[in-house]
Design a protein around this motif. Sequence first.
Motif, PDB file in Angstrom:
ATOM      1  N   ASP A  23       0.826  -1.191   0.000  1.00  0.00           N
ATOM      2  CA  ASP A  23       0.000   0.000   0.000  1.00  0.00           C
ATOM      3  C   ASP A  23       0.872   1.256   0.000  1.00  0.00           C
ATOM      4  O   ASP A  23       1.967   1.266   0.576  1.00  0.00           O
ATOM      5  N   LYS A  24       0.373   2.301  -0.616  1.00  0.00           N
ATOM      6  CA  LYS A  24       1.090   3.565  -0.617  1.00  0.00           C
ATOM      7  C   LYS A  24       1.098   4.133   0.797  1.00  0.00           C
ATOM      8  O   LYS A  24       0.103   4.088   1.514  1.00  0.00           O
ATOM      9  N   ILE A  25       2.242   4.662   1.203  1.00  0.00           N
ATOM     10  CA  ILE A  25       2.377   5.241   2.532  1.00  0.00           C
ATOM     11  C   ILE A  25       2.129   6.745   2.434  1.00  0.00           C
ATOM     12  O   ILE A  25       2.767   7.437   1.639  1.00  0.00           O
ATOM     13  N   TYR A  26       1.186   7.215   3.218  1.00  0.00           N
ATOM     14  CA  TYR A  26       0.899   8.644   3.280  1.00  0.00           C
ATOM     15  C   TYR A  26       1.513   9.194   4.561  1.00  0.00           C
ATOM     16  O   TYR A  26       1.148   8.777   5.662  1.00  0.00           O
ATOM     17  N   ILE A  27       2.436  10.119   4.406  1.00  0.00           N
ATOM     18  CA  ILE A  27       3.184  10.642   5.536  1.00  0.00           C
ATOM     19  C   ILE A  27       2.540  11.936   6.040  1.00  0.00           C
ATOM     20  O   ILE A  27       2.308  12.869   5.266  1.00  0.00           O
ATOM     21  N   ARG A  28       2.259  11.960   7.330  1.00  0.00           N
ATOM     22  CA  ARG A  28       1.758  13.191   7.948  1.00  0.00           C
ATOM     23  C   ARG A  28       2.918  14.168   8.110  1.00  0.00           C
ATOM     24  O   ARG A  28       4.002  13.801   8.555  1.00  0.00           O
ATOM     25  N   ARG A 222      10.798   4.140  -2.404  1.00  0.00           N
ATOM     26  CA  ARG A 222      10.889   4.743  -1.088  1.00  0.00           C
ATOM     27  C   ARG A 222      11.321   3.757  -0.006  1.00  0.00           C
ATOM     28  O   ARG A 222      12.462   3.316   0.035  1.00  0.00           O
ATOM     29  N   GLU A 223      10.367   3.415   0.860  1.00  0.00           N
ATOM     30  CA  GLU A 223      10.701   2.537   2.004  1.00  0.00           C
ATOM     31  C   GLU A 223      11.095   1.130   1.570  1.00  0.00           C
ATOM     32  O   GLU A 223      11.765   0.408   2.311  1.00  0.00           O
ATOM     33  N   VAL A 283       3.451   9.211  10.607  1.00  0.00           N
ATOM     34  CA  VAL A 283       4.623   9.970  10.169  1.00  0.00           C
ATOM     35  C   VAL A 283       5.784   9.067   9.792  1.00  0.00           C
ATOM     36  O   VAL A 283       6.796   9.548   9.279  1.00  0.00           O
ATOM     37  N   CYS A 284       5.666   7.752  10.024  1.00  0.00           N
ATOM     38  CA  CYS A 284       6.791   6.842   9.808  1.00  0.00           C
ATOM     39  C   CYS A 284       7.029   6.627   8.321  1.00  0.00           C
ATOM     40  O   CYS A 284       6.139   6.152   7.601  1.00  0.00           O
ATOM     41  N   PRO A 285       8.218   6.931   7.809  1.00  0.00           N
ATOM     42  CA  PRO A 285       8.478   6.760   6.373  1.00  0.00           C
ATOM     43  C   PRO A 285       8.669   5.317   5.946  1.00  0.00           C
ATOM     44  O   PRO A 285       8.689   5.037   4.743  1.00  0.00           O
TER      45      PRO A 285
END
Length: 477
Positions: A23-28, A222-223, A283-285
Amino acid sequence: MSDKLSPEEEQPIRYRNLYEKPDKIYIRKISGFYQSIRRYTGIPLIVVFALLPWLTIDGRPAVLFDLPARQFHVLWLTFWPQDFMLLAWLLIISAFSLFAVTTSLGRVWCGFTCPQTVWTLIFFSVEHFFEGDRNKQVKLDNSPWNFNKIWRKTAKHAVWLAIAFATGATFIGYFLPVRELLSGMLPYWGESGILTFDIPPAAAFWTFFFTAATYLNAGYMREQVCKYMCPYARFQSVMYDNNTLAVYYDVARGEPRGARKPKDDPKEKGLGDCTDCSWCVQVCPVDIDIRDGLQYECINCGLCVDACNAVMDKMNYDRGLIRFTSEVELQTGKFRFFRPRVIGYVLAVVVMATAFIYTISSRTPLSVDVIRDRGARLYRINGDDVQNVYTVKINNMDNSAHSYTLTVSGDYPFRVVNYRKVEIMPGEVFTVPVRVAVERKSLDSEKARLVMTVTSLDDESLVATETTNFLGPVPRK
């Protein structure tokens, strides 16, 4: 459009089958102490990376790895293939430095200075600028395609590609002068009326290769790079001990977790300080929950620390529910930074770095290799003389041409029979046969020490010596 998310959107999926698409990670977006540190560490590195190819020293780029000429220019120094051991030495020093930092401070390299992390955060910043914070991004991705979504997505990817191209061109600028590289990318009409570029095909290929690599790694993977491609995450546990600083969640203070209002007394409800807001996850990348304990994916970036501290401030609780600490400190309240392993790593780095700096500072851009001529006999007798033939290789590693002379010394009064001074161009390895003689009556052993000294006639500081053996007949009794 409301920024509030549905329960399904708010709670991230924590478990998935390995064959499923991640899943795509959405960062706050968050601010705080560790984000400020990242600016002070990441931005200078980016500036240095971008400016070094443009700086010139003695009419050449300050840093240029000229592979066709086999010359590595680093500021005022020039290294040649013969200096390969210095590169190996530097890599060993870097490895021990990484061991020392990881043993004491955990994966701070990954969290604050790793290029993958720095460039990913740059891409995150661009994403936040065009698409908004986490909730707005989720809503935008779930909305149908319209003008607002198209222009925001297009602008984001256009800036991503521009950053990726600048990164790729700058990186290749360390191997080809960046001004020559960029001017070669400008098209012009050739004599045949065809649109032409002057950039070498290899340079063009690698520029666009690293452009694509940057775009994919920082924009999409990314991650995944940190989790599955980087080997550092896999062997970092070998360097950790109970006193290694890392990001920890204070279970004793935070549990049991649960939602509450700022005015509520958590003790009356039987709750710990954790409000279960999931900000530390949002917030975790690398998409982990630090409350599950220490995990190999954690890069010690401190984002969850800043997020949790922001929530603690709103609830009027003490900061540090999630913090940089050690396992021993969590259990006993005591922390020991200087430990035998850390001291050993630091001492090893200091000793090797000191020796490396001394070697570089006292390095002479001249070397000589002496090889016995395998095509000749061990020795030859010419009248009253005993002669040995050698192949001498003189390597001029200076940036200027020099004339060199050769002298011999050793256990006996040796003399050179056939050598004359030679002028050697910068970077040239000059090979010359040399015949050394000594009177037979002077020899009293079958093997003697012979020292060949090469000296520059126009720079007395350029001197190199090599010791070899001189062979002769068995002395008469």
